[in-house]
Scaffold this active site. Structure first.
Site, PDB file in Angstrom:
ATOM      1  N   ASP A  11     -34.419 -14.976 -74.567  1.00 45.27           N
ATOM      2  CA  ASP A  11     -33.961 -13.896 -75.461  1.00 45.27           C
ATOM      3  C   ASP A  11     -32.840 -13.000 -74.932  1.00 45.27           C
ATOM      4  O   ASP A  11     -32.895 -11.772 -75.087  1.00 45.27           O
ATOM      5  CB  ASP A  11     -35.159 -13.018 -75.853  1.00 45.27           C
ATOM      6  CG  ASP A  11     -36.251 -13.781 -76.578  1.00 45.27           C
ATOM      7  OD1 ASP A  11     -36.129 -15.023 -76.670  1.00 45.27           O
ATOM      8  OD2 ASP A  11     -37.223 -13.168 -77.035  1.00 45.27           O
ATOM      9  N   LYS A  97     -37.835 -18.487 -82.281  1.00 45.23           N
ATOM     10  CA  LYS A  97     -39.223 -18.059 -82.473  1.00 45.23           C
ATOM     11  C   LYS A  97     -39.248 -16.755 -83.251  1.00 45.23           C
ATOM     12  O   LYS A  97     -38.225 -16.077 -83.367  1.00 45.23           O
ATOM     13  CB  LYS A  97     -39.922 -17.873 -81.125  1.00 45.23           C
ATOM     14  CG  LYS A  97     -39.273 -16.792 -80.299  1.00 45.23           C
ATOM     15  CD  LYS A  97     -39.975 -16.615 -78.987  1.00 45.23           C
ATOM     16  CE  LYS A  97     -39.217 -15.655 -78.107  1.00 45.23           C
ATOM     17  NZ  LYS A  97     -39.037 -14.299 -78.659  1.00 45.23           N
ATOM     18  N   CYS A 141     -41.528 -10.935 -73.831  1.00 45.03           N
ATOM     19  CA  CYS A 141     -41.330 -12.365 -74.048  1.00 45.03           C
ATOM     20  C   CYS A 141     -41.297 -13.170 -72.752  1.00 45.03           C
ATOM     21  O   CYS A 141     -41.758 -14.308 -72.727  1.00 45.03           O
ATOM     22  CB  CYS A 141     -40.089 -12.598 -74.893  1.00 45.03           C
ATOM     23  SG  CYS A 141     -40.405 -12.113 -76.603  1.00 45.03           S
TER      24      CYS A 141
HETATM   25  C1  VGL Z   1     -39.299  -9.038 -77.551  1.00 50.47           C
HETATM   26  C2  VGL Z   1     -40.183  -7.091 -78.359  1.00 50.47           C
HETATM   27  C3  VGL Z   1     -40.089  -7.574 -79.637  1.00 50.47           C
HETATM   28  C4  VGL Z   1     -38.830  -9.821 -76.363  1.00 50.47           C
HETATM   29  C5  VGL Z   1     -39.223  -9.546 -78.829  1.00 50.47           C
HETATM   30  O1  VGL Z   1     -37.993 -10.747 -76.542  1.00 50.47           O
HETATM   31  O2  VGL Z   1     -39.274  -9.519 -75.237  1.00 50.47           O
HETATM   32  N1  VGL Z   1     -39.786  -7.816 -77.316  1.00 50.47           N
HETATM   33  N2  VGL Z   1     -39.613  -8.794 -79.860  1.00 50.47           N
END
Ligand code: VGL
Ligand code: ZN
Length: 202
Positions: A11, A97, A141
């Site tokens: 991410d 995702k 994540c």
């Molecule tokens: C994430 C919070 C909400 C992440 C994703 O990628 O860590 N954190 N959505």
């Protein structure tokens, strides 16, 4: 290290970097380090996976629909794009995702590639044994992806110089790292990996 290694970059998207909608403090500072890991993995022809949070406009993941987070990483928006400095090779496998309207999914093990292949299946086809994991965010994540990787029986190297956390509470990232280490993760840095690989070439 002639084994079957893969790199998982979690991410590294604009919305998780400074000025993004869910900015991780200093999230962008890990990008140059990740690029160095990418070079090593590309040179060794080890697979490179990059996961992305890829949310619909309406999802129970967002505050306005009962969830925990402000809007972020909405599919096909600039905020959902990978950080512009991240140098993903052409053959990197993109995993998406968080597409589900009424579920959270933090782990890359819940992600699919462009053809709908699930991450665990892809790892199987490459006969991967060890995953090297870096990216954002340490306490969400990255953590969930690492916990799942261990559950699936992979060895995991956590790239401690290429992760950053949200830290909703001040020590969240530290605690997440401690937890991952207790579960069996090995801490890795770029220096250390370079040294290991140089030793092996002797
Ligand atoms: C994430 C919070 C909400 C992440 C994703 O990628 O860590 N954190 N959505
Ligand atoms: Zn999200």
């Amino acid at each position: 290290m002639k084994r079957n290694n893969a790199l998982l970059i979690v991410d590294v998207q604009n919305d998780f970097c400074p000025d993004g909608k869910l900015a991780v403090p200093e999230g962008d500072t890990i990008v140059p380090v990740l690029n160095k890991y990418i070079s090593i993995f590309a040179r060794n022809k080890w697979p490179i996976f990059a996961s992305r949070d890829w949310h619909p406009k309406q999802t129970a993941h967002f505050k306005q629909f009962g969830g925990q987070w402000p809007e972020h990483c909405i599919e096909d928006t600039p905020g959902a794009k990978f950080h512009p400095i991240l140098r993903l090779p052409e053959d990197a496998i993109i995993l998406s995702k968080g597409m589900h309207p009424d579920k959270d999914s933090y782990s890359a093990f819940q992600a699919v590639d462009s053809r709908g292949n699930e991450f665990p299946h892809l790892l199987n086809t490459f006969s991967i044994k060890e995953l090297f994991v870096g990216g954002l965010a340490t306490d969400y994540c990255v953590r969930w992806s690492v916990v799942d990787a261990l559950k699936f029986g992979y060895k995991v190297a956590l790239l401690v110089d290429a992760i950053k956390g949200v830290d909703l509470k001040p020590r969240d990232s530290e605690a997440a790292i401690e937890e991952m280490v207790k579960l069996g993760v090995k801490k890795m840095t770029f220096e250390k990996l370079s040294r290991i690989l140089a030793e092996e070439r002797k």
